[in-house]
Design a protein around this motif. Structure first.
Motif, PDB file in Angstrom:
ATOM      1  N   ARG A  69      59.294  16.790  88.446  1.00 50.11           N
ATOM      2  CA  ARG A  69      58.147  16.012  87.980  1.00 50.11           C
ATOM      3  C   ARG A  69      57.624  15.091  89.082  1.00 50.11           C
ATOM      4  NH1 ARG A  69      55.854  16.370  82.619  1.00 50.11           N
ATOM      5  NH2 ARG A  69      57.205  17.831  81.517  1.00 50.11           N
ATOM      6  N   PHE A  70      58.539  14.396  89.726  1.00 52.79           N
ATOM      7  CA  PHE A  70      58.082  13.438  90.746  1.00 52.79           C
ATOM      8  C   PHE A  70      57.538  14.147  91.993  1.00 52.79           C
ATOM      9  CE2 PHE A  70      60.396  10.209  88.300  1.00 52.79           C
ATOM     10  CZ  PHE A  70      59.485   9.169  88.365  1.00 52.79           C
ATOM     11  N   MET A  71      58.091  15.297  92.326  1.00 50.58           N
ATOM     12  CA  MET A  71      57.525  16.049  93.451  1.00 50.58           C
ATOM     13  C   MET A  71      56.100  16.498  93.140  1.00 50.58           C
ATOM     14  SD  MET A  71      60.518  18.346  95.253  1.00 50.58           S
ATOM     15  CE  MET A  71      61.087  19.152  93.770  1.00 50.58           C
ATOM     16  N   ASP A  72      55.868  16.983  91.903  1.00 54.48           N
ATOM     17  CA  ASP A  72      54.534  17.402  91.505  1.00 54.48           C
ATOM     18  C   ASP A  72      53.572  16.218  91.491  1.00 54.48           C
ATOM     19  OD1 ASP A  72      52.712  19.492  90.365  1.00 54.48           O
ATOM     20  OD2 ASP A  72      52.731  18.088  88.667  1.00 54.48           O
ATOM     21  N   MET A  73      54.068  15.055  91.033  1.00 52.49           N
ATOM     22  CA  MET A  73      53.224  13.862  90.992  1.00 52.49           C
ATOM     23  C   MET A  73      52.802  13.443  92.402  1.00 52.49           C
ATOM     24  SD  MET A  73      55.389  11.841  88.057  1.00 52.49           S
ATOM     25  CE  MET A  73      54.963  10.232  88.701  1.00 52.49           C
ATOM     26  N   ARG A  74      53.749  13.505  93.345  1.00 54.37           N
ATOM     27  CA  ARG A  74      53.393  13.131  94.719  1.00 54.37           C
ATOM     28  C   ARG A  74      52.344  14.078  95.302  1.00 54.37           C
ATOM     29  NH1 ARG A  74      58.951  11.761  94.934  1.00 54.37           N
ATOM     30  NH2 ARG A  74      59.533  13.850  95.647  1.00 54.37           N
ATOM     31  N   ALA A  75      52.507  15.354  95.004  1.00 52.19           N
ATOM     32  CA  ALA A  75      51.547  16.332  95.530  1.00 52.19           C
ATOM     33  C   ALA A  75      50.177  16.166  94.883  1.00 52.19           C
ATOM     34  CB  ALA A  75      52.074  17.752  95.299  1.00 52.19           C
ATOM     35  N   ALA A  76      50.159  15.850  93.580  1.00 50.77           N
ATOM     36  CA  ALA A  76      48.894  15.702  92.855  1.00 50.77           C
ATOM     37  C   ALA A  76      48.280  14.324  93.035  1.00 50.77           C
ATOM     38  CB  ALA A  76      49.126  15.972  91.368  1.00 50.77           C
ATOM     39  N   ASP A  77      49.078  13.372  93.536  1.00 50.75           N
ATOM     40  CA  ASP A  77      48.633  11.997  93.737  1.00 50.75           C
ATOM     41  C   ASP A  77      48.183  11.361  92.414  1.00 50.75           C
ATOM     42  OD1 ASP A  77      48.350   9.788  95.393  1.00 50.75           O
ATOM     43  OD2 ASP A  77      46.203  10.140  95.677  1.00 50.75           O
ATOM     44  N   ARG A  78      48.938  11.633  91.369  1.00 45.91           N
ATOM     45  CA  ARG A  78      48.676  10.990  90.068  1.00 45.91           C
ATOM     46  C   ARG A  78      49.968  10.978  89.274  1.00 45.91           C
ATOM     47  NH1 ARG A  78      45.719  16.022  88.815  1.00 45.91           N
ATOM     48  NH2 ARG A  78      47.098  17.329  87.527  1.00 45.91           N
ATOM     49  N   GLY A  79      49.962  10.164  88.238  1.00 44.74           N
ATOM     50  CA  GLY A  79      51.124  10.072  87.376  1.00 44.74           C
ATOM     51  C   GLY A  79      51.199  11.243  86.419  1.00 44.74           C
TER      52      GLY A  79
END
Length: 471
Positions: free
Chosen positions: A40-50
């Motif tokens: 989840r946090f890797m995807d959030m960093r890539a998407a630049d959103r929560g």
């Protein structure tokens, strides 16, 4: 540890005040869920959103425990909670973070906990928050334990923009809790951390019973509740037998060699509580085989008896004999060429001894080791041991009188019967604050861990037989 003070919570909310140091000894990682958090946090960093996660699991599975303790296993992630009565939008505005953070919506696991209007409003606030710069590092988790709420949240999330809210992961994450094979270990660590180092045996739950209860339990919360019920039942069974007296058994070692380390190795916690597991594993005497036939009784018996093991050093015992011994003791001492003049340090030594500290209801803590006794002290103590071999009652009487003189106990008597059908006598029967306490003195020229363990287990066995717990 008094069995009435037993603490085995089955909900994480009751554990939060234990502190992170204590919790870190209890919590075990749920690796599959930690992997999900990482994704989840890797995807959030890539998407630049929560992002938002719907965490589905039955009550007692350990959802709150897992979410609150992710930081134990993943560096740099902290967890905060939005309470049931807190405004979601206002709380989210205060909980934005530049570092990875999990925000848990607490107390909203079923539809009955919140109105549909509240739920819709909360979902809109969450959607706006995770799209903002303020919330781009935050994973908002809504734990649920019922299907209708889970379906409603999923439906609302899809309306708001599924992937923009939940990311590309599955929106509903199923949480089943720790593996059942870890249940016994978690229970043991919980009991030990919250009950002065006590083992499951010490609260009346044998290894066989603990394993059986794990097989019956659907969740870790349910398992801990069953452990607690079994422990309370075991304690109640023993206490029903204590109709005349609430027996308390303290064994005091009086030895001509240094046994401080041996005593420490047979006890747990800051109050010198006898550790039944260590005692049983420290001697191969026949009493061990006998006691192991009572796996559900022996541990709880040690707890209910408030069993302690305490060491009194040679210098203190010699000072007590000189100062508080009666004329018969002093006559026996003089016959062996010993000094019998009062020692002005005797009272202070008793008060500062391990026995004195515990009678003042203070923990032992880290004790300062005094100078090693010289040869004259050892020779004098050897003569006390000679007296104990023919009439230890004289020495026990001096200890009882000394304890009373310095105010550690109210009264005492030597060779007091347990008052049961089976006739056993305690070396010193003390009364402190209206409650009885029985001291058993182990006088030895030399002793060690195995011999002490054998002696203590023998006394526990005798007391157990006397009150009818061991047949």
């Amino acid at each position: 540890m008094d069995v009435n003070d037993l603490r085995i919570p089955d909900r994480f909310e009751r554990l939060r005040d234990a502190g992170s140091d204590t919790l870190s000894t209890i919590i075990v990682p749920v690796e599959s869920m930690l992997d999900e958090i990482d994704d989840r946090f890797m995807d959030m960093r890539a998407a630049d959103r929560g992002s938002m996660m719907l965490l589905r699991g039955i009550s007692g599975a350990g959802k709150s425990t897992f979410l609150d303790t992710v930081g134990f296993f993943r560096q740099g992630i902290d967890t905060v909670r939005i309470g049931r009565n807190d405004d979601v939008g206002e709380s989210l505005s205060n909980y934005g973070s530049s570092q990875p953070r999990i925000i848990v919506l607490e107390g909203r696991e079923a539809l009955r906990d919140s109105s549909r209007q509240e739920i819709e409003a909360a979902m809109h606030e969450i959607n706006q928050f995770i799209r903002s710069d303020h919330g781009k590092n935050c994973l908002v988790v809504w734990p649920t334990n019922v299907e209708d709420l889970t379906s409603l949240l999923l439906s609302l999330g899809n309306e708001l923009g599924r992937e923009a809210l939940f990311g590309v992961s599955e929106p509903i994450t199923t949480f089943s809790g720790p593996r059942k094979s870890d249940y016994v270990r978690i229970a043991q660590q919980t009991v030990s951390a919250l009950n002065d180092g006590a083992s499951l045996d010490a609260i009346g739950v044998s290894a066989e019973l603990a394993s059986s209860l794990a097989g019956e339990s659907e969740t870790i919360g349910g398992y801990l509740a069953r452990i607690r019920k079994a422990a309370i039942k075991a304690g109640a069974q023993v206490e029903r037998l204590l109709t005349k007296e609430r027996y308390r058994l303290w064994v005091v070692t009086a030895s001509g060699n240094d046994v401080e380390g041996d005593v420490a190795g047979l006890t747990r916690g800051g109050f010198g509580s006898a550790d039944i597991d260590r005692l049983l594993n420290s001697t191969g005497a026949n009493v061990v085989s006998e006691l192991k036939t009572y796996p559900d009784q022996i541990g709880i018996l040690g707890t209910v008896l408030d069993a302690h093991i305490i060491n009194l050093d040679m210098v203190c015992l010699l000072a007590v004999a000189r100062t508080y011994g009666n004329s018969d003791l002093h006559k026996a001492m003089k016959n062996r060429g010993m000094q019998t003049g009062a020692d002005k340090t005797a009272g202070k030594r008793l008060l500062e001894s391990e026995l004195g500290v515990l009678l003042q209801e203070k923990p032992l803590g880290t004790r300062r080791r005094g100078p090693k006794p010289g040869q004259n002290t050892k020779d004098a103590f050897a003569k006390l041991i000679e007296i104990s071999q023919t009439n230890d009652g004289l020495l026990n009487d001096a200890i009882g009188r000394g304890l009373q003189e310095v105010g550690l106990i109210d009264s005492y008597a030597t060779e007091r019967s347990l008052g049961t059908e089976l006739v056993f006598h305690s070396d010193i029967y003390c009364v402190k604050d209206g409650s009885p306490l029985r001291l058993e003195l182990m006088w030895r020229q030399r002793t060690g861990r195995a011999t002490i363990a054998n002696y203590v287990l023998g006394k526990i066995s005798n007391y157990g037989k006397a009150i009818g717990l061991l047949k």
